[in-house]
Write a protein that holds these residues in place. Structure first.
Motif, PDB file in Angstrom:
ATOM      1  N   ASN A 168       0.809  -1.215   0.000  1.00 34.14           N
ATOM      2  CA  ASN A 168       0.000   0.000   0.000  1.00 34.14           C
ATOM      3  C   ASN A 168       0.843   1.266   0.000  1.00 34.14           C
ATOM      4  O   ASN A 168       0.458   2.273  -0.585  1.00 34.14           O
ATOM      5  CB  ASN A 168      -0.938   0.016   1.215  1.00 34.14           C
ATOM      6  N   LYS A 169       1.983   1.222   0.675  1.00 32.89           N
ATOM      7  CA  LYS A 169       2.798   2.426   0.793  1.00 32.89           C
ATOM      8  C   LYS A 169       4.273   2.068   0.747  1.00 32.89           C
ATOM      9  O   LYS A 169       4.717   1.121   1.393  1.00 32.89           O
ATOM     10  CB  LYS A 169       2.499   3.138   2.115  1.00 32.89           C
ATOM     11  N   ILE A 170       5.020   2.849  -0.027  1.00 35.42           N
ATOM     12  CA  ILE A 170       6.455   2.674  -0.158  1.00 35.42           C
ATOM     13  C   ILE A 170       7.125   3.987   0.236  1.00 35.42           C
ATOM     14  O   ILE A 170       6.694   5.067  -0.184  1.00 35.42           O
ATOM     15  CB  ILE A 170       6.864   2.328  -1.604  1.00 35.42           C
ATOM     16  N   TYR A 171       8.177   3.884   1.028  1.00 26.48           N
ATOM     17  CA  TYR A 171       8.955   5.064   1.416  1.00 26.48           C
ATOM     18  C   TYR A 171      10.345   4.940   0.806  1.00 26.48           C
ATOM     19  O   TYR A 171      11.008   3.903   0.968  1.00 26.48           O
ATOM     20  CB  TYR A 171       9.031   5.185   2.933  1.00 26.48           C
ATOM     21  N   VAL A 172      10.772   5.983   0.115  1.00 29.74           N
ATOM     22  CA  VAL A 172      12.023   5.945  -0.644  1.00 29.74           C
ATOM     23  C   VAL A 172      12.954   7.048  -0.153  1.00 29.74           C
ATOM     24  O   VAL A 172      12.592   8.239  -0.164  1.00 29.74           O
ATOM     25  CB  VAL A 172      11.763   6.116  -2.153  1.00 29.74           C
ATOM     26  N   GLY A 173      14.145   6.658   0.288  1.00 22.95           N
ATOM     27  CA  GLY A 173      15.179   7.618   0.671  1.00 22.95           C
ATOM     28  C   GLY A 173      16.254   7.673  -0.399  1.00 22.95           C
ATOM     29  O   GLY A 173      16.838   6.638  -0.748  1.00 22.95           O
ATOM     30  N   SER A 188       2.531   8.527  -7.533  1.00 23.89           N
ATOM     31  CA  SER A 188       2.319   9.530  -6.481  1.00 23.89           C
ATOM     32  C   SER A 188       1.418   9.054  -5.353  1.00 23.89           C
ATOM     33  O   SER A 188       1.561   9.487  -4.207  1.00 23.89           O
ATOM     34  CB  SER A 188       1.745  10.813  -7.091  1.00 23.89           C
ATOM     35  N   ASP A 189       0.481   8.150  -5.645  1.00 19.02           N
ATOM     36  CA  ASP A 189      -0.440   7.689  -4.615  1.00 19.02           C
ATOM     37  C   ASP A 189       0.146   6.599  -3.740  1.00 19.02           C
ATOM     38  O   ASP A 189      -0.418   6.260  -2.694  1.00 19.02           O
ATOM     39  CB  ASP A 189      -1.740   7.184  -5.256  1.00 19.02           C
ATOM     40  N   LYS A 190       1.278   6.041  -4.123  1.00 12.25           N
ATOM     41  CA  LYS A 190       1.863   4.924  -3.392  1.00 12.25           C
ATOM     42  C   LYS A 190       3.207   5.246  -2.723  1.00 12.25           C
ATOM     43  O   LYS A 190       3.625   4.524  -1.817  1.00 12.25           O
ATOM     44  CB  LYS A 190       2.079   3.736  -4.343  1.00 12.25           C
ATOM     45  N   VAL A 191       3.885   6.282  -3.176  1.00 14.24           N
ATOM     46  CA  VAL A 191       5.280   6.496  -2.786  1.00 14.24           C
ATOM     47  C   VAL A 191       5.475   7.853  -2.108  1.00 14.24           C
ATOM     48  O   VAL A 191       4.951   8.866  -2.568  1.00 14.24           O
ATOM     49  CB  VAL A 191       6.211   6.394  -4.016  1.00 14.24           C
ATOM     50  N   GLU A 192       6.240   7.845  -1.008  1.00 17.88           N
ATOM     51  CA  GLU A 192       6.705   9.075  -0.372  1.00 17.88           C
ATOM     52  C   GLU A 192       8.222   9.107  -0.483  1.00 17.88           C
ATOM     53  O   GLU A 192       8.893   8.092  -0.245  1.00 17.88           O
ATOM     54  CB  GLU A 192       6.277   9.120   1.092  1.00 17.88           C
ATOM     55  N   ILE A 193       8.773  10.275  -0.826  1.00 19.89           N
ATOM     56  CA  ILE A 193      10.206  10.407  -1.088  1.00 19.89           C
ATOM     57  C   ILE A 193      10.833  11.384  -0.106  1.00 19.89           C
ATOM     58  O   ILE A 193      10.262  12.432   0.203  1.00 19.89           O
ATOM     59  CB  ILE A 193      10.444  10.907  -2.529  1.00 19.89           C
ATOM     60  N   VAL A 194      12.019  11.047   0.370  1.00 19.47           N
ATOM     61  CA  VAL A 194      12.786  11.934   1.228  1.00 19.47           C
ATOM     62  C   VAL A 194      14.239  11.943   0.754  1.00 19.47           C
ATOM     63  O   VAL A 194      14.785  10.914   0.352  1.00 19.47           O
ATOM     64  CB  VAL A 194      12.689  11.495   2.714  1.00 19.47           C
TER      65      VAL A 194
END
Length: 219
Positions: free
Chosen positions: A55-60, A121-127
């Motif tokens: 459901n959600k992916i976080y990418v550094g 955009s609906d699945k991934v947050e980027i930092v």
């Protein structure tokens, strides 16, 4: 929760680009996949595969994801450099994104981050992350010099590898002790994890500053 850490290199230097896919479990990160020699398309494929299954992916991403209009430091660069000095470590690796030796990495970082957001955009947050400072901020004071030494010294890389396996990571045997790029991908994942977690917090953080700096920066 799935965490992806990316150690990015310049656009023509795929061989030094590494990405690690981790899952959070029992207050540890378990390495599920680790790849090197990655093009932009290969990175997108890795993230897309995870997005289909989660459901959600976080990418550094270890690369500048914006630049200062007019050149020079962003506010985040100045603040992170100050934090590095507070930790007692050298801040030479924190460079203005438009510096000659940085500009190609900056261009790739911005391009990749926006490709990811535009397609997922609906699945991934980027930092944006800085592996070296992420490491220094978590090491005991007496060992902080390792956060500088591991880039060039084999014994220091072995120390960091062992420390990561004891404190944060399971299945760290996937990571080659000799590869600073694989270690940096893991450190990018660590910084991303603490930024995204509901029960942890980053050691240092700068929120996004729209419209010029659309991604947060964390360590």
């Amino acid at each position: 929760m799935k965490i992806i850490g990316i150690d990015l290199s310049g656009p023509s230097n795929h061989k030094d680009t590494a990405a690690v896919v981790c899952r959070e479990e029992q207050n540890q990160l378990y390495i599920e996949d680790l790849q090197t020699g990655l093009s932009d398309q290969a990175i997108i494929s890795i993230i897309s595969k995870q997005a289909k299954e989660n459901n959600k992916i976080y990418v550094g991403i270890d690369a500048p994801l914006s630049y200062q209009d007019g050149g020079g430091d962003r506010e985040a660069d100045r603040e992170l450099r100050s934090y590095a000095k507070h930790l007692g470590v050298k801040s030479g690796s924190i460079m203005p994104p438009t510096l000659t030796r940085m500009i190609y990495l900056t261009a790739r970082g911005i391009h990749l981050a926006h490709m990811i957001k535009n397609s997922l955009s609906d699945k991934v947050e980027i930092v944006e992350v800085h592996p070296g400072i992420a490491l220094a901020s978590r090491l005991p004071i007496e060992d902080r010099s390792q956060a500088v030494l591991y880039k060039k010294d084999e014994q220091s890389r072995k120390f960091v590898h062992k420390w990561l396996s004891e404190v944060y990571f399971q299945l760290v045997d996937h990571v080659e002790e000799s590869s600073t790029h694989q270690l940096d991908a893991c450190l990018a994942a660590l910084a991303c994890w603490h930024w995204s977690s509901e029960i942890k917090s980053p050691a240092w953080h700068m929120p996004e500053q729209l419209p010029h700096h659309p991604f947060p920066f964390s360590c």
